[in-house]
Design a protein around this motif. Structure first.
Motif, PDB file in Angstrom:
ATOM      1  N   THR A 138      27.077 -19.166  15.825  1.00  0.00           N
ATOM      2  CA  THR A 138      25.930 -19.490  14.977  1.00  0.00           C
ATOM      3  C   THR A 138      25.556 -18.274  14.132  1.00  0.00           C
ATOM      4  O   THR A 138      26.042 -17.165  14.377  1.00  0.00           O
ATOM      5  CB  THR A 138      24.716 -19.886  15.829  1.00  0.00           C
ATOM      6  N   GLU A 139      24.684 -18.488  13.173  1.00  0.00           N
ATOM      7  CA  GLU A 139      24.201 -17.362  12.364  1.00  0.00           C
ATOM      8  C   GLU A 139      23.521 -16.328  13.263  1.00  0.00           C
ATOM      9  O   GLU A 139      23.696 -15.120  13.078  1.00  0.00           O
ATOM     10  CB  GLU A 139      23.242 -17.847  11.279  1.00  0.00           C
ATOM     11  N   LYS A 140      22.776 -16.796  14.255  1.00  0.00           N
ATOM     12  CA  LYS A 140      22.115 -15.887  15.204  1.00  0.00           C
ATOM     13  C   LYS A 140      23.155 -15.070  15.969  1.00  0.00           C
ATOM     14  O   LYS A 140      23.011 -13.849  16.121  1.00  0.00           O
ATOM     15  CB  LYS A 140      21.242 -16.685  16.180  1.00  0.00           C
ATOM     16  N   ASP A 141      24.218 -15.734  16.453  1.00  0.00           N
ATOM     17  CA  ASP A 141      25.296 -15.031  17.163  1.00  0.00           C
ATOM     18  C   ASP A 141      25.914 -13.953  16.267  1.00  0.00           C
ATOM     19  O   ASP A 141      26.124 -12.813  16.697  1.00  0.00           O
ATOM     20  CB  ASP A 141      26.418 -15.990  17.580  1.00  0.00           C
ATOM     21  N   ILE A 142      26.223 -14.333  15.051  1.00  0.00           N
ATOM     22  CA  ILE A 142      26.871 -13.403  14.127  1.00  0.00           C
ATOM     23  C   ILE A 142      25.955 -12.233  13.810  1.00  0.00           C
ATOM     24  O   ILE A 142      26.394 -11.070  13.816  1.00  0.00           O
ATOM     25  CB  ILE A 142      27.357 -14.135  12.859  1.00  0.00           C
ATOM     26  N   ALA A 143      24.680 -12.498  13.571  1.00  0.00           N
ATOM     27  CA  ALA A 143      23.731 -11.419  13.286  1.00  0.00           C
ATOM     28  C   ALA A 143      23.616 -10.463  14.480  1.00  0.00           C
ATOM     29  O   ALA A 143      23.584  -9.235  14.298  1.00  0.00           O
ATOM     30  CB  ALA A 143      22.368 -11.996  12.924  1.00  0.00           C
ATOM     31  N   GLU A 144      23.585 -11.008  15.689  1.00  0.00           N
ATOM     32  CA  GLU A 144      23.513 -10.159  16.886  1.00  0.00           C
ATOM     33  C   GLU A 144      24.787  -9.326  17.026  1.00  0.00           C
ATOM     34  O   GLU A 144      24.722  -8.140  17.360  1.00  0.00           O
ATOM     35  CB  GLU A 144      23.291 -11.009  18.137  1.00  0.00           C
ATOM     36  N   ARG A 145      25.917  -9.937  16.782  1.00  0.00           N
ATOM     37  CA  ARG A 145      27.183  -9.201  16.854  1.00  0.00           C
ATOM     38  C   ARG A 145      27.205  -8.088  15.815  1.00  0.00           C
ATOM     39  O   ARG A 145      27.634  -6.963  16.097  1.00  0.00           O
ATOM     40  CB  ARG A 145      28.368 -10.138  16.628  1.00  0.00           C
ATOM     41  N   MET A 146      26.747  -8.394  14.610  1.00  0.00           N
ATOM     42  CA  MET A 146      26.735  -7.381  13.561  1.00  0.00           C
ATOM     43  C   MET A 146      25.825  -6.217  13.944  1.00  0.00           C
ATOM     44  O   MET A 146      26.114  -5.064  13.617  1.00  0.00           O
ATOM     45  CB  MET A 146      26.314  -8.001  12.227  1.00  0.00           C
ATOM     46  N   GLY A 147      24.738  -6.520  14.656  1.00  0.00           N
ATOM     47  CA  GLY A 147      23.850  -5.466  15.123  1.00  0.00           C
ATOM     48  C   GLY A 147      24.501  -4.570  16.165  1.00  0.00           C
ATOM     49  O   GLY A 147      24.161  -3.393  16.290  1.00  0.00           O
ATOM     50  N   ALA A 148      25.434  -5.111  16.918  1.00  0.00           N
ATOM     51  CA  ALA A 148      26.081  -4.357  17.995  1.00  0.00           C
ATOM     52  C   ALA A 148      27.394  -3.697  17.585  1.00  0.00           C
ATOM     53  O   ALA A 148      27.718  -2.617  18.069  1.00  0.00           O
ATOM     54  CB  ALA A 148      26.329  -5.289  19.186  1.00  0.00           C
ATOM     55  N   PHE A 149      28.171  -4.356  16.721  1.00  0.00           N
ATOM     56  CA  PHE A 149      29.480  -3.787  16.353  1.00  0.00           C
ATOM     57  C   PHE A 149      29.866  -4.133  14.918  1.00  0.00           C
ATOM     58  O   PHE A 149      30.948  -4.658  14.646  1.00  0.00           O
ATOM     59  CB  PHE A 149      30.588  -4.202  17.341  1.00  0.00           C
ATOM     60  N   LEU A 150      29.005  -3.754  13.995  1.00  0.00           N
ATOM     61  CA  LEU A 150      29.241  -4.007  12.575  1.00  0.00           C
ATOM     62  C   LEU A 150      30.554  -3.387  12.091  1.00  0.00           C
ATOM     63  O   LEU A 150      31.233  -3.948  11.221  1.00  0.00           O
ATOM     64  CB  LEU A 150      28.078  -3.490  11.734  1.00  0.00           C
ATOM     65  N   ASP A 151      30.940  -2.252  12.680  1.00  0.00           N
ATOM     66  CA  ASP A 151      32.179  -1.596  12.258  1.00  0.00           C
ATOM     67  C   ASP A 151      33.415  -2.428  12.577  1.00  0.00           C
ATOM     68  O   ASP A 151      34.502  -2.145  12.062  1.00  0.00           O
ATOM     69  CB  ASP A 151      32.301  -0.214  12.912  1.00  0.00           C
ATOM     70  N   CYS A 152      33.265  -3.478  13.403  1.00  0.00           N
ATOM     71  CA  CYS A 152      34.382  -4.356  13.776  1.00  0.00           C
ATOM     72  C   CYS A 152      34.313  -5.695  13.046  1.00  0.00           C
ATOM     73  O   CYS A 152      34.811  -6.714  13.537  1.00  0.00           O
ATOM     74  CB  CYS A 152      34.395  -4.574  15.286  1.00  0.00           C
ATOM     75  N   PHE A 153      33.672  -5.716  11.890  1.00  0.00           N
ATOM     76  CA  PHE A 153      33.582  -6.892  11.020  1.00  0.00           C
ATOM     77  C   PHE A 153      34.197  -6.537   9.671  1.00  0.00           C
ATOM     78  O   PHE A 153      33.755  -5.584   9.023  1.00  0.00           O
ATOM     79  CB  PHE A 153      32.116  -7.282  10.761  1.00  0.00           C
ATOM     80  N   PHE A 154      35.191  -7.315   9.270  1.00  0.00           N
ATOM     81  CA  PHE A 154      35.792  -7.121   7.959  1.00  0.00           C
ATOM     82  C   PHE A 154      35.786  -8.448   7.222  1.00  0.00           C
ATOM     83  O   PHE A 154      35.993  -9.502   7.828  1.00  0.00           O
ATOM     84  CB  PHE A 154      37.231  -6.601   8.096  1.00  0.00           C
ATOM     85  N   VAL A 155      35.529  -8.392   5.923  1.00  0.00           N
ATOM     86  CA  VAL A 155      35.520  -9.602   5.108  1.00  0.00           C
ATOM     87  C   VAL A 155      36.605  -9.521   4.043  1.00  0.00           C
ATOM     88  O   VAL A 155      37.042  -8.433   3.659  1.00  0.00           O
ATOM     89  CB  VAL A 155      34.147  -9.859   4.429  1.00  0.00           C
ATOM     90  N   ALA A 156      37.017 -10.698   3.590  1.00  0.00           N
ATOM     91  CA  ALA A 156      37.931 -10.819   2.456  1.00  0.00           C
ATOM     92  C   ALA A 156      37.123 -11.381   1.303  1.00  0.00           C
ATOM     93  O   ALA A 156      36.432 -12.395   1.456  1.00  0.00           O
ATOM     94  CB  ALA A 156      39.087 -11.750   2.792  1.00  0.00           C
TER      95      ALA A 156
END
Length: 162
Positions: free
Chosen positions: A31-49
Motif C-alpha cells: 500500500t502507499e502507507k507500506d511504501i512510505a514506511e519503507r522509504m522512511g527506513a531504507f530510502l537508499d534501497c529504492f530506485f525508479v525508472a
C-alpha cells in the motif's frame, strides 16, 4: 525514449503505490502507507525508472542478515538491518506499457550494483515459477520453494551471492 534509473524520492510514494497496484495482485501489493514506511527506513534501497520524465517502474527491498526474505520483512521495517549482508528485493515493478524494453533488467542491475557498493554478500528475492528463468539470467540460483505465503501465493527462493 530516454530511460533514467535514479534513487527514489520520498514524495513519490503515491506514484510508486499506483505502479505497485498495477503490477501485483491486491493481496501481494504494498500500500502507499507500506511504501512510505519503507522509504522512511531504507530510502537508499529504492530506485525508479523514468521514461521521458515519467516514473514507469521501481525496485525496492530491505537489507537482511541472512540470505532469506521472510514474509515479516514486508510489514516490519524494523527488521531492516543496514549492516546486514544481503540486499532483498521486495518488488520489481514496471508499468505494463513499458515492459519488454529492458527497464526491469536495468532496475535489477542497479540494485545489484548498489548491493556490491555497500559491501553486501549478495541479493535475495522470491519469485513465482514463471520468473525463475528470468532471474537466473542475472545469476540468481533457484533454492527451491520459499518458506513464504505472501499474498497466498507460491514463491521460489532465489539467491545471487557475490
Amino acid at each position: 525514449m530516454e530511460i533514467i534509473i535514479r534513487n527514489a524520492k520520498r514524495e513519490e510514494a503515491e506514484i510508486l503505490a499506483q505502479i505497485e497496484r498495477e503490477c501485483f495482485p491486491e493481496a501481494e501489493a504494498a500500500t502507499e502507507k507500506d511504501i512510505a514506511e519503507r522509504m522512511g527506513a531504507f530510502l537508499d534501497c529504492f530506485f525508479v525508472a523514468e521514461a521521458d520524465g515519467k516514473v514507469v517502474g521501481f525496485i525496492n527491498g530491505a537489507v537482511a542478515k541472512e540470505p532469506h526474505l521472510p514474509d515479516e520483512m514486508y510489514h516490519d521495517t524494523g527488521l531492516h538491518d543496514p549492516d546486514g549482508g544481503y540486499q532483498t528485493v521486495f518488488g520489481l515493478d514496471v508499468l505494463p506499457e513499458y515492459r519488454r524494453q529492458g527497464i526491469a533488467g536495468r532496475l535489477l542491475d542497479r540494485m545489484i550494483e548498489h548491493a556490491r557498493e555497500c559491501g553486501r554478500k549478495g541479493v535475495v528475492l522470491t519469485c513465482k515459477d514463471h520468473l525463475v528463468h528470468y532471474y537466473a539470467g542475472f545469476g540468481f540460483e533457484d533454492h527451491g520453494v520459499a518458506d513464504s505465503s505472501h499474498g497466498g501465493a507460491k514463491w521460489n527462493d532465489m539467491q545471487l551471492k557475490f
